[in-house]
Design an enzyme around this catalytic site. Structure first.
Site, PDB file in Angstrom:
ATOM      1  N   THR A 101       0.802  -1.215   0.000  1.00  0.00           N
ATOM      2  CA  THR A 101       0.000   0.000   0.000  1.00  0.00           C
ATOM      3  C   THR A 101       0.836   1.267   0.000  1.00  0.00           C
ATOM      4  OG1 THR A 101      -1.645  -1.225   1.267  1.00  0.00           O
ATOM      5  CG2 THR A 101      -1.898   1.141   1.200  1.00  0.00           C
ATOM      6  N   ASP A 178       1.596  -7.437   5.896  1.00  0.00           N
ATOM      7  CA  ASP A 178       1.217  -8.743   6.449  1.00  0.00           C
ATOM      8  C   ASP A 178       2.408  -9.654   6.713  1.00  0.00           C
ATOM      9  OD1 ASP A 178      -1.377  -7.944   6.435  1.00  0.00           O
ATOM     10  OD2 ASP A 178      -2.058  -9.328   4.882  1.00  0.00           O
ATOM     11  N   LYS A 254       3.878  -8.008  13.439  1.00  0.00           N
ATOM     12  CA  LYS A 254       2.604  -7.341  13.209  1.00  0.00           C
ATOM     13  C   LYS A 254       1.605  -7.875  14.220  1.00  0.00           C
ATOM     14  CE  LYS A 254      -0.829  -6.103   9.731  1.00  0.00           C
ATOM     15  NZ  LYS A 254      -1.262  -6.140   8.318  1.00  0.00           N
TER      16      LYS A 254
END
Length: 438
Positions: A101, A178, A254
């Site tokens: 992103t 991720d 994460k």
């Protein structure tokens, strides 16, 4: 993003593509406009169209009548070249995109978000970069981070090596969040670096007001100008925008699906906090690799088959047997508590170690460290030559075992590599104060 499920099937059947002009009639209201790509936050049954007024709207296609009025082309960004303002007074910074992103730009005419493949794209999205460094940006591939694999890690490591060898004073890797911690960990073992290598990403895309892409990228630029010559992860330190944390790449994880401060250093503090274009060490006593203290080197030999297996109540020992039968070269066990698994699984693990397959024990607790001398099951595992790795994260143990098996096929050498603190992956001064995020 592309449309999925029922909506995708409907569009394919109706020969409607992104960029086409369509008409939607629903509840006695008619809308006409250009079909846009699906934002990541829209309802799965909603089509997004841009009206002639310039506004974008979403319409649920349930009980709607949809008609294609005219074919269209997928929006393209065609802008003049950017003045990169090359200067001998600035550091040379390489930005390599793997996808994700953070490396995206918006076509404001259509509202679509596209990957940034070139330096020009990146500089249009973040023109402030030219004030801080000479930018060399390129895409080495463009994938969703869940599609990352060891083959891509090798290619990334070699690309970084080439950039540093050609004079880069720092390297930023744009990466999906991720699996960013897997990639950062793998790179930390494959590369010895004299300059900072910083992975960054974004939890929210650049078409959203709450996007973290700009802050993370600019903080990463600041990090590459620091003295911390390690593979690191740079992401928001809080939900707000003032600062970012610089985490050691093989010590971070994460921890939240959507929060902007999703990354946390486990069993240690972040290396540094970045705000107002300044890098401040969080713990002055922490040791780290300093700029130009290490010669550039790469060792990208990785095993082909290593598995990460999570223990849970009722797990079948057959799962371990399957990996052995399929010729896996190593296993990392994400054990319970201090590093445990059931008696039945211990029997299967014994078969694996008898066949000279290294088995490494970590804990799914994350915080704290393994100690297999406390309970009988742990002592049985030690008797079967299972390798405990202190407080090493399961993901880090997985990437390190891939690398260790790539270095040697000798059991004793692999054990030595796995239990040695090579790149700060083992915290030798573990404290309870690291149990919560600072």
């Amino acid at each position: 993003m592309v449309y999925e499920g029922y909506v995708r099937d409907f569009l394919e059947l109706s020969d409607i593509n992104v960029g086409d002009i369509i008409k939607i009639e629903k509840d006695n209201i008619t809308h006409k406009g250009m079909l846009l790509e699906k934002p990541d936050y829209s309802n799965e049954n909603t089509l997004i169209i841009k009206l002639n007024s310039g506004y974008n709207i979403g319409v649920d296609i349930q009980d709607a009548k949809i008609e294609k009025i005219a074919d269209g082309e997928k929006p393209k960004i065609e802008l003049d070249p950017v003045d990169k303002q090359i200067s001998s007074d600035k550091d040379n910074l390489s930005i390599l995109s793997t996808g994700g992103t953070v490396a995206s730009v918006i076509d404001y005419k259509t509202g679509a978000v596209h990957p940034a493949f070139t330096a020009d794209d990146l500089l249009r999205a973040t023109p402030e970069l030219v004030d801080y460094a000479n930018i060399n940006a390129k895409a080495i591939f463009n994938i969703l981070s869940e599609n990352m694999n060891p083959e891509y890690w090798i290619k990334t490591a070699n690309s970084i090596y080439d950039e540093i060898n050609n004079g880069a004073d720092g390297v930023i890797i744009a990466h999906g969040t991720d699996t960013m911690h897997y990639t950062a960990s793998a790179l930390s073992f494959m590369l010895d670096t004299p300059v900072p290598i910083v992975l960054t990403g974004a939890q929210r895309s650049s078409d959203r007001p709450s996007s973290d892409a700009f802050t993370n990228l600019m903080a990463s630029v600041t990090a590459t100008k620091s003295d911390i010559a390690e593979v690191c992860i740079c992401m928001h330190s809080t939900e707000d925008d003032p600062s970012c944390d610089l985490h050691r790449g093989n010590r971070a994880r994460k921890m939240h699906t959507s929060r902007r401060d999703t990354f946390t250093s486990i069993n240690m503090n972040p290396l540094a906090r970045i705000s107002n274009n300044k890098v401040k060490m969080v713990d002055e006593e922490v040791e780290y690799f300093k700029r130009d203290s290490t010669e550039l080197a790469i060792n990208d030999n990785l095993a082909e088959k290593v598995a990460l297996v999570k223990m849970y109540p009722g797990i079948s020992p057959e799962l371990i047997d399957i990996y052995v039968d399929k010729g896996y070269e190593g296993l990392v066990i994400e054990g319970t508590g201090l590093g445990h698994c059931s008696d039945e699984v211990i029997t299967a693990i014994a078969r694996a170690t008898d066949e000279n397959i290294p088995v490494v024990m970590t804990s799914q607790c994350l915080f704290g460290r393994t100690n297999m001398n406390v309970y009988s099951s742990g002592r049985r595992l030690l008797h079967e030559n299972v390798i405990p790795v202190a407080d090493m994260l399961p993901e880090t143990a997985y990437t390190k075992l891939l690398w260790a098996v790539g270095q040697s096929d000798e059991s004793d050498e692999i054990r030595y590599i796995m239990q040695s603190n090579l790149k700060g992956e083992i915290n030798t001064t573990l404290s309870q104060r690291y149990f919560i995020k600072n």
